[in-house]
Write an enzyme that holds these catalytic residues in place. Structure first.
Site, mmCIF file in Angstrom:
data_model
loop_
_atom_site.group_PDB
_atom_site.id
_atom_site.type_symbol
_atom_site.label_atom_id
_atom_site.label_comp_id
_atom_site.label_asym_id
_atom_site.label_seq_id
_atom_site.Cartn_x
_atom_site.Cartn_y
_atom_site.Cartn_z
ATOM 1 N N ASP A 1 -21.962 -58.686 19.858
ATOM 2 C CA ASP A 1 -23.484 -58.983 19.581
ATOM 3 C C ASP A 1 -24.116 -58.309 20.379
ATOM 4 O O ASP A 1 -24.157 -57.885 21.516
ATOM 5 C CB ASP A 1 -23.455 -60.488 19.648
ATOM 6 C CG ASP A 1 -23.446 -61.160 21.207
ATOM 7 O OD1 ASP A 1 -22.744 -60.490 21.686
ATOM 8 O OD2 ASP A 1 -24.178 -61.873 21.308
ATOM 9 N N HIS B 1 -31.629 -54.273 26.150
ATOM 10 C CA HIS B 1 -32.689 -55.373 25.611
ATOM 11 C C HIS B 1 -34.292 -54.914 25.378
ATOM 12 O O HIS B 1 -35.238 -55.669 25.103
ATOM 13 C CB HIS B 1 -32.803 -56.694 26.754
ATOM 14 C CG HIS B 1 -31.620 -57.139 26.896
ATOM 15 N ND1 HIS B 1 -31.649 -58.600 27.277
ATOM 16 C CD2 HIS B 1 -30.210 -56.941 26.669
ATOM 17 C CE1 HIS B 1 -30.299 -58.840 27.510
ATOM 18 N NE2 HIS B 1 -29.526 -58.041 26.964
ATOM 19 N N ASP C 1 -19.754 -54.269 31.093
ATOM 20 C CA ASP C 1 -20.977 -54.541 30.606
ATOM 21 C C ASP C 1 -22.024 -54.605 31.552
ATOM 22 O O ASP C 1 -22.837 -55.625 31.810
ATOM 23 C CB ASP C 1 -20.583 -56.179 30.092
ATOM 24 C CG ASP C 1 -21.894 -56.501 29.175
ATOM 25 O OD1 ASP C 1 -22.528 -55.708 28.579
ATOM 26 O OD2 ASP C 1 -21.742 -57.819 29.051
ATOM 27 N N GLU D 1 -22.427 -63.418 23.370
ATOM 28 C CA GLU D 1 -22.959 -63.429 24.728
ATOM 29 C C GLU D 1 -24.450 -63.455 24.866
ATOM 30 O O GLU D 1 -24.842 -64.009 25.842
ATOM 31 C CB GLU D 1 -22.327 -62.011 25.324
ATOM 32 C CG GLU D 1 -22.280 -61.943 26.817
ATOM 33 C CD GLU D 1 -23.701 -61.382 27.432
ATOM 34 O OE1 GLU D 1 -23.708 -61.892 28.471
ATOM 35 O OE2 GLU D 1 -24.405 -61.035 26.638
ATOM 36 N N GLU D 2 -25.028 -62.706 23.862
ATOM 37 C CA GLU D 2 -26.489 -62.530 24.090
ATOM 38 C C GLU D 2 -27.303 -64.040 23.806
ATOM 39 O O GLU D 2 -28.401 -64.280 23.907
ATOM 40 C CB GLU D 2 -27.052 -61.589 23.102
ATOM 41 C CG GLU D 2 -26.635 -60.101 23.534
ATOM 42 C CD GLU D 2 -27.026 -59.561 24.631
ATOM 43 O OE1 GLU D 2 -27.707 -60.402 25.774
ATOM 44 O OE2 GLU D 2 -26.768 -58.226 25.189
ATOM 45 N N HIS E 1 -62.926 -78.527 19.003
ATOM 46 C CA HIS E 1 -63.776 -77.470 19.409
ATOM 47 C C HIS E 1 -64.135 -77.276 20.818
ATOM 48 O O HIS E 1 -64.533 -78.475 21.438
ATOM 49 C CB HIS E 1 -65.291 -78.112 18.490
ATOM 50 C CG HIS E 1 -66.392 -76.978 18.626
ATOM 51 N ND1 HIS E 1 -66.935 -76.729 19.490
ATOM 52 C CD2 HIS E 1 -66.740 -76.391 17.279
ATOM 53 C CE1 HIS E 1 -67.876 -75.985 19.252
ATOM 54 N NE2 HIS E 1 -67.933 -75.620 18.060
ATOM 55 N N SER F 1 -26.801 -61.258 34.323
ATOM 56 C CA SER F 1 -25.746 -62.417 34.456
ATOM 57 C C SER F 1 -24.915 -62.180 32.919
ATOM 58 O O SER F 1 -25.362 -61.857 32.050
ATOM 59 C CB SER F 1 -26.695 -63.797 34.054
ATOM 60 O OG SER F 1 -27.751 -63.781 35.070
HETATM 61 N N1 BES Z 1 -24.556 -56.814 30.040
HETATM 62 C C1 BES Z 1 -25.631 -57.874 30.051
HETATM 63 C C2 BES Z 1 -25.714 -58.418 31.735
HETATM 64 C C3 BES Z 1 -25.885 -57.321 32.781
HETATM 65 C C4 BES Z 1 -26.593 -56.149 32.405
HETATM 66 C C5 BES Z 1 -25.282 -57.348 33.866
HETATM 67 C C6 BES Z 1 -26.864 -55.165 33.333
HETATM 68 C C7 BES Z 1 -25.442 -56.502 35.050
HETATM 69 C C8 BES Z 1 -26.178 -55.204 34.678
HETATM 70 C C9 BES Z 1 -25.690 -59.072 29.433
HETATM 71 O O1 BES Z 1 -25.314 -58.918 28.022
HETATM 72 C C10 BES Z 1 -26.934 -59.896 29.279
HETATM 73 O O2 BES Z 1 -27.923 -59.221 28.813
HETATM 74 N N2 BES Z 1 -27.016 -61.076 29.647
HETATM 75 C C11 BES Z 1 -28.164 -62.013 29.664
HETATM 76 C C12 BES Z 1 -27.635 -63.600 29.974
HETATM 77 C C13 BES Z 1 -27.284 -64.107 28.672
HETATM 78 C C14 BES Z 1 -26.873 -65.644 28.815
HETATM 79 C C15 BES Z 1 -28.347 -63.967 27.507
HETATM 80 C C16 BES Z 1 -29.002 -61.829 30.942
HETATM 81 O O3 BES Z 1 -28.523 -61.175 31.988
HETATM 82 O O4 BES Z 1 -30.199 -61.950 30.699
HETATM 83 MN MN MN Z 2 -24.080 -57.175 27.910
HETATM 84 MN MN MN Z 3 -27.540 -58.279 27.096
#
Ligand code: BES
Ligand code: MN
Ligand code: MN
Length: 453
Positions: free
Chosen positions: A88, A426, A179, A152-153, A212, A398
């Site tokens: 995803d 992102h 990841d 995951e996202e 207002h 995370s």
């Molecule tokens: N792959 C990322 C996390 C990540 C990115 C770890 C770069 C280390 C380096 C993962 O897909 C992600 O975006 N995780 C989210 C958390 C999730 C609960 C939405 C995050 O870190 O915001």
């Molecule tokens: Mn990821």
């Molecule tokens: Mn991500």
């Protein structure tokens, strides 16, 4: 190994085109509009697992988006690697900032531009191609189980149950995940930690209806003014977080550990230049690498209320909202931090407004060992293909499910990521270097080989 090199070289174009096809599927998990595309992507991943040589592969439905599971068991006496990734992707907006369509992958200057190119389709798919390389050249050194999720996202809310329901089936010796990111191709690195997450939403209500702003303004608390005042108070002048009890459990690192973190190659100047900022800032007493790796944070992700349309409307709004996330470090616990935040935020509200705090998803921080057989195998694999020993780093992102691999399955994880911090995950114009993609496919088989030795 020459057979791997030859196989990759012979199938290079197909390996790339297959990834581009996968990137054309808009598998946005957050938006129900894409539910069918998410399902279609799960099917595509399953087909690829079978083509790569898995004995079995299936799409497992959940209460949300499906999980794809496959396995190639060569010999039960061999060690087993459980590969985890996600198919995803994040929503692509704002669309107008993309140079090419987020789901119309384009290669420019050796980089694949598309939503998910790096996070995580590109990185996840390296494992499927590496599996193919090993299976087709008869060089599988480990049994492989592959679990690719579609949520995951959005917090992996159904994966926890899947782990609990499939404990036996998921038995393995280690979890392998791509990841995360590396410092650079010149400075290969392995992330040895991830931050946890507590994600909150707040609602501040003042008068029972929009007013207002001339007739009532000055005589009633404006919930947006109040929300801003409350948010501003969440950091002090040293940019420490003021939520009562927030730092109580934070693991403080030793001087030696902090020194090791700061020895990683890092240019503050390049960092600032890349982000278009004139001056870095953050918690007093810590470097940028510490602030983004080993220290907890609190950030507003979005704030809204009142009138934001064209022109001006004089209105004193009834409500104001914000989404606030906190990144957590060992030994903070996401549910405890959520509770502390809710209590604190309610306490600092002025009489005259009402506050509602709700909690979205959370996740626990993790630190992965560097003295394990699995880490050593990953480090050796990188040394083999990069010609350099990798630097261990603490990542700031995370992946909430990683902590559950340990607590539910009893498995440690190796974070063998090949992304770069400026891959725009992102963000608009997400990219993944073709070079990194093939470097990953080349490196992963060595992990299996060394882990089995
Ligand atoms: N792959 C990322 C996390 C990540 C990115 C770890 C770069 C280390 C380096 C993962 O897909 C992600 O975006 N995780 C989210 C958390 C999730 C609960 C939405 C995050 O870190 O915001
Ligand atoms: Mn990821
Ligand atoms: Mn991500």
């Amino acid at each position: 190994m020459q057979v791997w090199k030859d196989y990759i070289e012979q199938h290079k174009d197909r390996f790339l085109n297959e990834l581009l096809d996968l990137l054309r599927i808009p598998s946005v998990s957050a938006d129900s509009k894409y539910k069918e595309d998410v399902a279609k992507c799960a099917e595509a991943v399953k087909e690829h697992l079978l083509l790569a040589g898995c004995d079995i592969a299936e799409v497992c439905p959940t209460a949300g988006h499906p999980i794809v599971y496959g396995e190639k068991i060569t010999d039960p006496s061999l060690p087993t690697v459980l590969v985890y990734g996600h198919y995803d992707v994040q929503p692509a907006d704002p669309l107008e900032l993309w140079t090419s369509g987020p789901f119309e992958p384009e290669i420019r200057d050796g980089k694949i531009y598309a939503r998910g190119a790096c996070d995580d389709k590109g990185q996840m798919f390296m494992h499927i191609k590496a599996l193919e390389v090993m299976a087709k050249t008869g060089t599988l050194a480990c049994n492989i189980k592959v679990m690719i999720e579609g949520e995951e996202e959005v917090g992996s809310s159904n994966l926890e149950q899947f782990l609990k329901d499939n404990k036996d089936r998921l038995k393995a010796d280690v979890v392998l995940v791509s990841d995360t990111s590396m410092i650079s191709m010149e400075h290969p690195s392995i992330e040895t930690g991830l931050r946890g997450l507590a994600y909150m939403e707040v609602e501040v209500t003042g008068p029972n209806r929009d007013l207002h702003s001339g007739v009532y303004g000055g005589g009633v608390l404006n919930p947006i003014n109040e929300l801003c005042r409350m948010i501003a108070s969440l950091h002090d002048e040293n940019r420490h977080i003021t939520v009562a009890g927030f730092y109580d459990k934070v693991a403080e690192l030793s001087a030696a550990e902090r020194q090791a973190i700061n020895e990683a190659p890092f240019s503050q100047e390049d960092f600032n230049k890349d982000l278009g900022i004139t001056q870095e800032a953050g918690e007093k007493g810590y470097t940028t690498l510490e602030r983004t790796g080993i220290r907890p944070t609190l950030d507003v992700n979005g704030i809204w209320g009142g009138y934001t349309g064209e022109g001006a409307k004089t209105v004193l709004p009834s409500k104001a909202f914000a989404k606030i996330s906190m990144r957590l470090v060992p030994n903070q616990v996401s549910t405890e931090i959520s509770d502390l935040f809710a209590k604190h935020f309610t306490n600092i509200a002025a009489p005259g407004v009402q506050v509602k705090v709700t909690s979205h998803h959370g996740g626990e921080p993790v630190v992965t060992p560097t003295d394990s057989k699995a880490y050593q195998a990953a480090a050796r694999a990188i040394e083999t293909t990069f010609g350099k020993e990798p630097i261990p780093t603490r990542g700031g992102g995370s992946i909430p499910i990683i902590a559950l691999f340990e607590s539910i399955l009893g498995l440690k994880t190796v974070l063998l990521g090949f992304g770069l911090d400026n891959d725009n995950i992102h963000s608009p114009n997400e990219k993944y270097d073709v070079f990194n993609y093939f470097k990953g496919i080349e490196t992963i088989p060595y992990f299996h080989k060394y882990f089995a030795e």
